[in-house]
Design a protein around this motif. Structure first.
Motif, PDB file in Angstrom:
ATOM      1  N   VAL A  22       0.822  -1.213   0.000  1.00 30.53           N
ATOM      2  CA  VAL A  22       0.000   0.000   0.000  1.00 30.53           C
ATOM      3  C   VAL A  22       0.856   1.263   0.000  1.00 30.53           C
ATOM      4  CG1 VAL A  22      -1.804   1.274   1.201  1.00 30.53           C
ATOM      5  CG2 VAL A  22      -1.865  -1.216   1.171  1.00 30.53           C
ATOM      6  N   GLY A  23       0.656   2.085  -0.996  1.00 34.13           N
ATOM      7  CA  GLY A  23       1.366   3.351  -1.094  1.00 34.13           C
ATOM      8  C   GLY A  23       2.715   3.251  -1.783  1.00 34.13           C
ATOM      9  N   LEU A  24       3.218   2.018  -1.978  1.00 37.07           N
ATOM     10  CA  LEU A  24       4.520   1.828  -2.616  1.00 37.07           C
ATOM     11  C   LEU A  24       4.361   1.370  -4.061  1.00 37.07           C
ATOM     12  CD1 LEU A  24       6.385  -0.001   0.299  1.00 37.07           C
ATOM     13  CD2 LEU A  24       6.353   2.445  -0.223  1.00 37.07           C
ATOM     14  N   THR A  25       3.497   0.405  -4.258  1.00 33.09           N
ATOM     15  CA  THR A  25       3.144  -0.074  -5.595  1.00 33.09           C
ATOM     16  C   THR A  25       1.709  -0.558  -5.511  1.00 33.09           C
ATOM     17  OG1 THR A  25       3.753  -1.551  -7.415  1.00 33.09           O
ATOM     18  CG2 THR A  25       4.004  -2.418  -5.187  1.00 33.09           C
ATOM     19  N   ALA A  45       3.487   3.568   6.543  1.00 32.58           N
ATOM     20  CA  ALA A  45       3.000   2.380   7.247  1.00 32.58           C
ATOM     21  C   ALA A  45       3.537   1.108   6.595  1.00 32.58           C
ATOM     22  CB  ALA A  45       1.470   2.370   7.255  1.00 32.58           C
ATOM     23  N   SER A  46       3.552   1.083   5.254  1.00 38.09           N
ATOM     24  CA  SER A  46       4.058  -0.096   4.541  1.00 38.09           C
ATOM     25  C   SER A  46       5.554  -0.268   4.759  1.00 38.09           C
ATOM     26  CB  SER A  46       3.761   0.026   3.038  1.00 38.09           C
ATOM     27  OG  SER A  46       2.374   0.093   2.799  1.00 38.09           O
ATOM     28  N   VAL A  47       6.296   0.825   4.699  1.00 47.47           N
ATOM     29  CA  VAL A  47       7.746   0.771   4.906  1.00 47.47           C
ATOM     30  C   VAL A  47       8.060   0.268   6.313  1.00 47.47           C
ATOM     31  CG1 VAL A  47       9.807   2.202   5.201  1.00 47.47           C
ATOM     32  CG2 VAL A  47       8.369   2.468   3.169  1.00 47.47           C
ATOM     33  N   MET A  48       7.296   0.714   7.302  1.00 49.46           N
ATOM     34  CA  MET A  48       7.526   0.268   8.677  1.00 49.46           C
ATOM     35  C   MET A  48       7.269  -1.230   8.814  1.00 49.46           C
ATOM     36  SD  MET A  48       8.755   2.643  10.493  1.00 49.46           S
ATOM     37  CE  MET A  48       8.598   1.840  12.085  1.00 49.46           C
ATOM     38  N   ALA A  49       6.227  -1.725   8.130  1.00 54.95           N
ATOM     39  CA  ALA A  49       5.937  -3.161   8.177  1.00 54.95           C
ATOM     40  C   ALA A  49       7.089  -3.957   7.568  1.00 54.95           C
ATOM     41  CB  ALA A  49       4.634  -3.457   7.438  1.00 54.95           C
ATOM     42  N   ILE A  50       7.592  -3.487   6.434  1.00 54.89           N
ATOM     43  CA  ILE A  50       8.709  -4.169   5.760  1.00 54.89           C
ATOM     44  C   ILE A  50       9.978  -4.092   6.605  1.00 54.89           C
ATOM     45  CG2 ILE A  50      10.194  -4.127   3.717  1.00 54.89           C
ATOM     46  CD1 ILE A  50       7.749  -3.018   2.161  1.00 54.89           C
ATOM     47  N   LEU A  51      10.226  -2.920   7.178  1.00 52.22           N
ATOM     48  CA  LEU A  51      11.414  -2.739   8.019  1.00 52.22           C
ATOM     49  C   LEU A  51      11.380  -3.683   9.220  1.00 52.22           C
ATOM     50  CD1 LEU A  51      13.978  -1.103   8.746  1.00 52.22           C
ATOM     51  CD2 LEU A  51      12.491   0.490   9.966  1.00 52.22           C
ATOM     52  N   GLY A  99      -3.438   9.566   2.515  1.00 56.10           N
ATOM     53  CA  GLY A  99      -2.610   9.086   1.416  1.00 56.10           C
ATOM     54  C   GLY A  99      -1.122   9.259   1.641  1.00 56.10           C
ATOM     55  N   ASN A 100      -0.715  10.349   2.270  1.00 54.80           N
ATOM     56  CA  ASN A 100       0.716  10.609   2.464  1.00 54.80           C
ATOM     57  C   ASN A 100       1.371   9.637   3.433  1.00 54.80           C
ATOM     58  OD1 ASN A 100       0.637  12.784   0.710  1.00 54.80           O
ATOM     59  ND2 ASN A 100       0.190  14.263   2.334  1.00 54.80           N
ATOM     60  N   ASN A 101       0.563   9.069   4.345  1.00 52.78           N
ATOM     61  CA  ASN A 101       1.139   8.201   5.374  1.00 52.78           C
ATOM     62  C   ASN A 101       1.064   6.716   5.050  1.00 52.78           C
ATOM     63  OD1 ASN A 101       1.995  10.204   7.234  1.00 52.78           O
ATOM     64  ND2 ASN A 101      -0.133  10.536   7.829  1.00 52.78           N
ATOM     65  N   PHE A 102       0.329   6.341   4.021  1.00 54.15           N
ATOM     66  CA  PHE A 102       0.260   4.927   3.655  1.00 54.15           C
ATOM     67  C   PHE A 102       1.632   4.351   3.320  1.00 54.15           C
ATOM     68  CE2 PHE A 102      -4.459   4.910   3.006  1.00 54.15           C
ATOM     69  CZ  PHE A 102      -4.689   3.789   3.781  1.00 54.15           C
TER      70      PHE A 102
END
Length: 524
Positions: free
Chosen positions: A409-412, A503-509, A497-500
């Motif tokens: 979400v928000g990345l691709t 949130a995804s990056v934090m999950a991946i990290l 939209g700006n924070n999605f």
């Protein structure tokens, strides 16, 4: 309730068919010491090696709703349930008697428990419904141009009954509900029901609350521990998201209520559909499916309808990687498609060489491929665009399983990657609690060429109501488990939209941090 859901559904079978039932079955057995034990049996799904023979796509179990139903019986007990039945039958019989004695209308069903189907005399259903709403604030169901139907329940008051009598007979009358008609003896159960002691203990609000609290203390939850759930991600649920589902305007609205009485719900639904379409990179969304597995079935049914509309009726093959979620092949089987498994490499990635062989072999009959992205191994498939292109070149569609959408979400998005349809798990990526297995919401989003094939509903108006190519409904309610949609709506609006992407990056990290720590500990 809840504009159509969530709701639990139950079915029963004879003993010889019990092992054919889908999903998880719990049976009573004995342990090695002779004590009573409970055994869990799983129907054909991911626990079987031959996934192309999977038959059960049941995933979300609606466990939360099953608990509500069970606790309704616990709270009322046998006597309470019988009293409710007597009141419902008695009130319905009083209304039926008044209609038969004091009006020219005809009751079509000659026996009843809670429902009356009435053939109107001297007026149309539309005029009758308008009078019911404008003069009495009552909604009645329109069956056809001269027939209406209504059902009574234990919430019907003496005032409600008086209003209904006046509506049907034109006479103002004080209705006596102290002396209700007797429940028919031939309908009365003679066997023992609800014999477990739990149904005879908790009949006050305080006793019931203490009992429920004692049960929840025995469970693990996100408030007390991390729950390892593979690549599926649950989220903590903000109070602001949860409170609106308790509001009566959301909780108590009938799914077939007149649309001018549901403008707030429809505004929320429309905005949520648009937000989900934008997040996934697609053209249109339907919220009708009640679970991720039902979303799979819906997406494949849309693909099949699209191909048939094009005249490509021979396309019935679905390619499914062996790493896929077990509901994928079962959903394909339910949609009338044939499953062909595709190999994976030792690291979990799709075996592109095997995919090429299978695509070439089944090119003339290829309907679709189902790809989970990121994969069930939690990995972003590096060859995803190549796989999509291979299938499209052969004339097939690409279905993307959104079980792990949390990392996208928000990345691709599935649309950016070239997919044609995807399902989402709102009970994972978009914050609806999983509730021990449910309620689940599994909407699907589709590309432009598939939007006219999304499901319609014969009773309630949806955006595809008048489109001939739309598939038939996949759920009894037009918007699935509508009453829990405010959770995802609030989650999306508050996150923004700006924070999605954050949130995804934090999950991946966090996932990569965990695997690094685990690998280092293994090395040392």
């Amino acid at each position: 309730m809840g504009f159509g859901g969530p709701h639990a559904a139950f079915f029963a079978v004879t003993q010889k068919l019990q092992r054919k039932m889908p999903g998880r079955l719990v049976g009573v057995s004995k342990d090695r010491l002779g004590n009573q034990a409970l055994r869990l049996a799983l129907q054909t799904r991911e626990q079987h090696i031959k996934r192309e023979k999977a038959t059960s796509n049941i995933c979300t179990a609606q466990a939360l709703l099953a608990n509500i139903v069970a606790n309704y019986a616990v709270y009322h007990g046998v006597d309470g349930l019988r009293n409710i039945s007597r009141k419902v039958f008695g009130s319905t019989s009083i209304l039926a008697g008044e209609i038969l004695a004091n009006s020219k209308h005809e009751i079509l069903n000659k026996t009843w428990f809670d429902t009356l189907s009435v053939k109107l005399s001297g007026e149309t259903s539309d005029s009758f419904l308008e009078k019911a709403v404008s003069q009495f604030g009552i909604n009645i169901f329109k069956v056809d141009e001269s027939t209406v139907q209504l059902s009574l329940d234990e919430t019907v008051t003496k005032e409600d009954l008086s209003a209904l009598v006046e509506l049907f007979t034109g006479e103002k009358k004080e209705i006596n509900t102290d002396d209700l008609p007797e429940f028919p003896e031939e309908w009365t159960r003679k066997d023992s029901i609800l014999t477990n002691p739990v149904f005879n203990k908790y009949h006050s609000e305080t006793a019931m609350l203490r009992y429920l609290y004692s049960l929840q203390q025995k469970d693990i939850s996100l408030a007390t521990s991390m729950i390892p759930l593979g690549s599926c991600t649950m989220k903590l649920n903000a109070t602001t998201e949860m409170i609106p589902i308790t509001w009566p305007e959301f909780a108590n609205l009938h799914p077939f209520a007149p649309r001018d009485q549901a403008q707030g719900y429809l505004e929320l639904i429309t905005e949520l559909e648009q937000d989900l379409a934008e997040i996934t990179g697609f053209a249109k969304t339907t919220l009708m499916p009640n679970s991720g597995a039902q979303g799979e079935y819906t997406g494949l049914s849309v693909i099949r309808q699209y191909l048939e509309h094009k005249g490509e009726t021979s396309r019935n093959i679905v390619l499914i990687p062996v790493s896929a979620h077990g509901t994928n092949p079962a959903s394909a089987a339910m949609a009338g498609l044939k499953v062909v498994p595709v190999k994976c490499l030792s690291n979990g990635n799709l075996d592109l060489a095997d995919l090429k062989v299978k695509v070439e072999k089944h090119a003339e009959n290829l309907a679709a491929i189902m790809i989970t992205y990121p994969s069930t191994y939690g990995l972003f498939e590096p060859t995803i665009r190549t796989a999509v292109e291979l299938v499209h070149t052969a004339g097939g569609q690409v279905y993307m399983d959104g079980a792990n959408m949390n990392a996208q979400v928000g990345l691709t998005s599935p649309g950016d990657l070239g997919a044609d349809v995807c399902h989402l798990n709102l009970h994972k990526t978009f914050a609806i609690p999983h509730g021990g297995g449910g309620p689940g919401v599994g909407p699907i989003c589709v590309a432009e060429h598939l939007k006219d094939f999304l499901p319609k509903h014969p009773v309630a108006e949806t955006t595809n109501a008048s489109i001939e190519t739309a598939i038939n409904p996949v759920s009894a309610a037009p918007f699935g488990s509508a009453s829990v949609l405010p959770i995802s709506y609030a989650y999306i609006k508050m996150l923004g939209g700006n924070n999605f992407p954050y949130a995804s990056v934090m999950a991946i990290l966090n996932a990569n941090y965990m695997i690094t720590v685990l690998m280092n500990s293994l090395l040392t």
